[in-house]
Motif scaffolding. Sequence first.
Motif, PDB file in Angstrom:
ATOM      1  N   UNK A  73       0.448  -1.258   0.209  1.00 20.93           N
ATOM      2  CA  UNK A  73      -0.029   0.178  -0.217  1.00 20.93           C
ATOM      3  C   UNK A  73       1.411   1.304   0.084  1.00 20.93           C
ATOM      4  N   UNK A  74       1.982   1.102   0.076  1.00 19.64           N
ATOM      5  CA  UNK A  74       3.097   2.371   0.351  1.00 19.64           C
ATOM      6  C   UNK A  74       2.864   2.892  -1.203  1.00 19.64           C
ATOM      7  N   UNK A  75       3.807   2.718  -1.731  1.00 17.04           N
ATOM      8  CA  UNK A  75       4.844   3.913  -2.909  1.00 17.04           C
ATOM      9  C   UNK A  75       5.638   2.603  -3.349  1.00 17.04           C
ATOM     10  N   UNK A  76       6.144   2.394  -4.485  1.00 13.58           N
ATOM     11  CA  UNK A  76       7.503   1.416  -5.163  1.00 13.58           C
ATOM     12  C   UNK A  76       7.305   2.266  -6.376  1.00 13.58           C
ATOM     13  N   UNK A  77       8.095   2.586  -7.064  1.00 10.91           N
ATOM     14  CA  UNK A  77       8.288   3.048  -7.908  1.00 10.91           C
ATOM     15  C   UNK A  77       9.835   3.365  -8.101  1.00 10.91           C
ATOM     16  N   UNK A  78       9.893   3.887  -9.876  1.00 14.19           N
ATOM     17  CA  UNK A  78      11.319   4.200 -10.992  1.00 14.19           C
ATOM     18  C   UNK A  78      12.395   2.850 -10.768  1.00 14.19           C
ATOM     19  N   UNK A  79      11.878   1.528 -11.218  1.00 11.11           N
ATOM     20  CA  UNK A  79      12.320   0.452 -11.695  1.00 11.11           C
ATOM     21  C   UNK A  79      13.407   0.441 -12.361  1.00 11.11           C
ATOM     22  N   UNK A  80      14.699   0.020 -12.271  1.00 10.83           N
ATOM     23  CA  UNK A  80      15.475  -0.488 -13.184  1.00 10.83           C
ATOM     24  C   UNK A  80      16.438  -2.158 -13.014  1.00 10.83           C
ATOM     25  N   UNK A  96      12.395   1.874  -5.674  1.00 15.77           N
ATOM     26  CA  UNK A  96      12.111   3.066  -4.669  1.00 15.77           C
ATOM     27  C   UNK A  96      11.140   2.614  -4.071  1.00 15.77           C
ATOM     28  N   UNK A  97      11.055   2.612  -2.699  1.00 14.18           N
ATOM     29  CA  UNK A  97       9.860   2.299  -1.929  1.00 14.18           C
ATOM     30  C   UNK A  97       9.680   2.736  -1.066  1.00 14.18           C
ATOM     31  N   UNK A  98       8.643   3.662  -0.440  1.00 13.93           N
ATOM     32  CA  UNK A  98       8.762   4.466   1.527  1.00 13.93           C
ATOM     33  C   UNK A  98       8.227   3.019   2.522  1.00 13.93           C
ATOM     34  N   UNK A  99       8.182   1.656   2.066  1.00  9.66           N
ATOM     35  CA  UNK A  99       7.296   1.211   2.381  1.00  9.66           C
ATOM     36  C   UNK A  99       7.709   0.628   3.557  1.00  9.66           C
ATOM     37  N   UNK A 100       7.494   0.064   4.903  1.00  6.10           N
ATOM     38  CA  UNK A 100       7.759   0.292   6.419  1.00  6.10           C
ATOM     39  C   UNK A 100       8.990  -0.809   6.471  1.00  6.10           C
TER      40      UNK A 100
END
Length: 297
Positions: free
Chosen positions: A87-94, A105-109
């Motif tokens: 439910x947090x952010x997942x982004x910017x894959x490579x 990138x993620x702001x997960x717990x």
Amino acid sequence: MKRALGVAVACSLLCGPALAQLAEYGIEGIWTVSTRDAELRGSVSPDGKRMVWGSDRAGGPGGGDLWQARSEDKRWLDPQPLPFNTPALEAEPTFSVDGRWLYFVSDRAGGAGGRDLYRVAVDGDGYGQPEWLGAAVNTDADEGSPLPSADGQWLLFASNGGHGQGGYDLKLARSAGGGFVLQGPVPGVNSGHDEFDAAWLDGGRALAFARGDAETGGVRVYLAACDGRQYAGATPWTLSFNTEGGYTRALVADPSRPGEGTVTGSARSPRAGKTDLYRIVLPTVRGQDGCLAGQGG
């Protein structure tokens, strides 16, 4: 970039109606990858069989998730959210060049705070469990746009933590003992603006990166070449929609098609939504060795 037209028409993963609108770029996977929603940073696996990107479309567990599509008959099909989204952010894959890892990138717990850098093992058609990249690169601020070097010895990323020159700065970390050790800022490119979304060109002897302008609110892709000590002479890339006040970022090389890649932006036409993914010919920039140890310097 006029020569990009031939490549885009001949081999880009495009739908039929988009072809008639091509100028020097082509929209990637319209209504599959590029939709009415915001898409960001498309990375193609080295075997060319899958693309992963970030999107705020509905259907995933969070407000920003990683999505994947598979390639069939030169078309991207069956977009699905990745199973390790939260439910947090997942982004910017490579993808790593060897295809073993997907960085994101993620702001997960469980991180250091803010947005942190992770990677997940690519396991056949699936994925393993995400790994936090450690306190050497992750701070209580925000980190982003991770990019491993071709030999896996270096990690290029952006951070607004620590003592930088302003906003996000580009930094380097060295691979060591299964983790990373912070090396320092990328020489020559950081400024009082935000620098992020970097990509190596010419085997690390040149660099493409995004720079944000707080006054205009725009983001542009810049190119710089190593002069033996630092990446110097940064100038805007001459893609038609890479303009002052516009929004262009996240140039990512496609290892399955040498000389090609994707970029995120918002062109007048072809256009699907808020921000789309476009297939491009990689810019040709030549530099010297010396800016990146372990990459011929």
